[in-house]
Write an enzyme that holds these catalytic residues in place. Structure first.
Site, PDB file in Angstrom:
ATOM      1  CG  ASN A  45      -1.981  -1.036   1.217  1.00 45.03           C
ATOM      2  OD1 ASN A  45      -2.250  -1.629   0.189  1.00 45.03           O
ATOM      3  ND2 ASN A  45      -2.594  -1.282   2.366  1.00 45.03           N
ATOM      4  CB  THR A 244      -8.891  -0.416   4.713  1.00 48.97           C
ATOM      5  OG1 THR A 244     -10.046  -0.873   5.396  1.00 48.97           O
ATOM      6  CG2 THR A 244      -7.796  -1.467   4.755  1.00 48.97           C
ATOM      7  CG  ASP A 248      -0.826   1.218   4.826  1.00 51.22           C
ATOM      8  OD1 ASP A 248      -0.052   1.258   5.802  1.00 51.22           O
ATOM      9  OD2 ASP A 248      -1.635   0.292   4.624  1.00 51.22           O
TER      10      ASP A 248
HETATM   11  O1  RIB Z   1      -2.984  -0.947   6.583  1.00 44.94           O
HETATM   12  C1  RIB Z   1      -3.957  -1.652   5.864  1.00 44.94           C
HETATM   13  C2  RIB Z   1      -3.423  -2.987   5.452  1.00 44.94           C
HETATM   14  O2  RIB Z   1      -3.178  -3.753   6.612  1.00 44.94           O
HETATM   15  C3  RIB Z   1      -4.367  -3.827   4.617  1.00 44.94           C
HETATM   16  O3  RIB Z   1      -4.229  -3.586   3.234  1.00 44.94           O
HETATM   17  C4  RIB Z   1      -4.034  -5.246   5.024  1.00 44.94           C
HETATM   18  O4  RIB Z   1      -3.467  -6.023   4.020  1.00 44.94           O
HETATM   19  C5  RIB Z   1      -3.112  -5.112   6.232  1.00 44.94           C
HETATM   20  O5  RIB Z   1      -1.812  -5.356   5.900  1.00 44.94           O
END
Ligand code: RIB
Length: 300
Positions: A45, A244, A248
């Site tokens: 990510n 989510t 990242d």
């Molecule tokens: O930070 C989010 C991520 O955490 C997700 O994409 C999942 O794969 C985990 O690694």
């Protein structure tokens, strides 16, 4: 410096995402509202977030010799990421994450698979790439001794080592001493330092003994300067669809803009993170450079 060369050392997962009206209680069965499969993994990510913004990214990690692994590699390549240093391990499955999205938040369980099949020797084999990078970015979804090996190489070549200590675990003192910048949320910083979760954030940052850039969701970010003074950078208000990967996106974007200084880099990284939560899936909402600038222009 216009476009820094970034190396991400971290995980690659396939995210299996269930939408739910709320989080289930232990032992409870709920009827979900949706199911999707997305590309994920904190390392991948962050690599994609940086690459979308137009910088050169190389990823170091591992996938399994399976359909998910081939799909993940093809996806990273399509995003323009150099995958030459991603190993395909014959006897391990590609990492996967079981994610429930509900109540404007998420629960994640990661099954690491190949992500835990890489070794310090694999990292050391990538020394030349680390030596020519402008920023090295890592997380904790790969073995700790691999993170440490990366940090040592970054220090050896005088390169900034940015560590996003997620998922939370206590950091060895040796690793903490090699970090240029730590990018936790409040919970992750408490666990990283072995301190109680209810320690005030200002105290946590002081105790860290290294530069900290703390992400605080809708409250924006908090960071310390070399004199120990704290600074904040507010977040941008958007209507979230799926949070989510917001952290990242922040980390990947911050690595791209770090050379602009903390204030501007955190402003742009906050904007990228805000855009990322407006679409379902960790990577779907990550902006291109043009999308980011258009968003920022509208905020002025
Ligand atoms: O930070 C989010 C991520 O955490 C997700 O994409 C999942 O794969 C985990 O690694």
């Amino acid at each position: 410096m216009q476009t820094p060369k970034i190396t991400v050392i971290g995980s690659i997962n396939i995210d299996l995402v269930t939408g739910s009206p709320r989080f289930p209680q232990p032992g409870e069965t709920l009827l979900g509202t949706s199911f999707d499969r997305f590309m994920g993994g904190k390392g991948a990510n962050q690599a994609v977030a940086a690459a979308r913004l137009g910088t050169e990214v190389c990823m170091i990690g591992a996938v399994g010799d399976d359909g998910f692994g081939r799909e993940a590699l093809a996806h990273l390549q399509a995003e323009g990421i150099n995958t030459d240093r991603i190993k395909t391990l014959p006897d391990q499955p590609t990492g996967m994450a079981n994610i429930t999205v509900a109540e404007g938040d998420n629960h994640i369980i990661v099954v690491s698979g190949a992500n835990f099949g890489i070794t310090p020797a694999d990292i050391e084999a990538c020394e030349a790439r680390i030596a020519e990078s402008d920023v090295i970015l890592s997380q904790l979804e790969i073995p700790m001794d691999c993170v440490l090996a990366a940090a040592k190489l970054a220090r050896k070549h005088n390169k900034p080592f940015v560590l996003n200590p997620a998922p939370a675990q206590k950091l060895p003192a040796e690793l903490l001493g090699l970090v240029t910048l730590l990018t936790p949320n409040a919970y992750e910083l408490a666990i990283s330092l072995g301190l109680p979760e209810n320690t005030p954030v200002e105290e946590l940052i002081k105790q860290a003994g290294v530069p900290v850039l703390m992400t605080r969701g809708s409250e924006g970010v908090l960071y310390n300067d070399e004199n120990g003074n704290l600074h904040t950078q507010p977040s941008f208000k958007v209507t979230p669809v799926d949070t989510t990967g917001a952290g990242d996106t922040f980390n990947g974007a911050f690595a791209v803009f770090r050379h602009l200084g903390m204030k501007e880099a955190t402003r742009k990284a906050n904007a990228a993170a805000a855009l990322s939560v407006t679409k379902a899936g960790a990577q779907s909402g990550m902006p291109t450079a043009a999308e980011l600038e258009a968003f920022l222009a509208k905020q002025a």
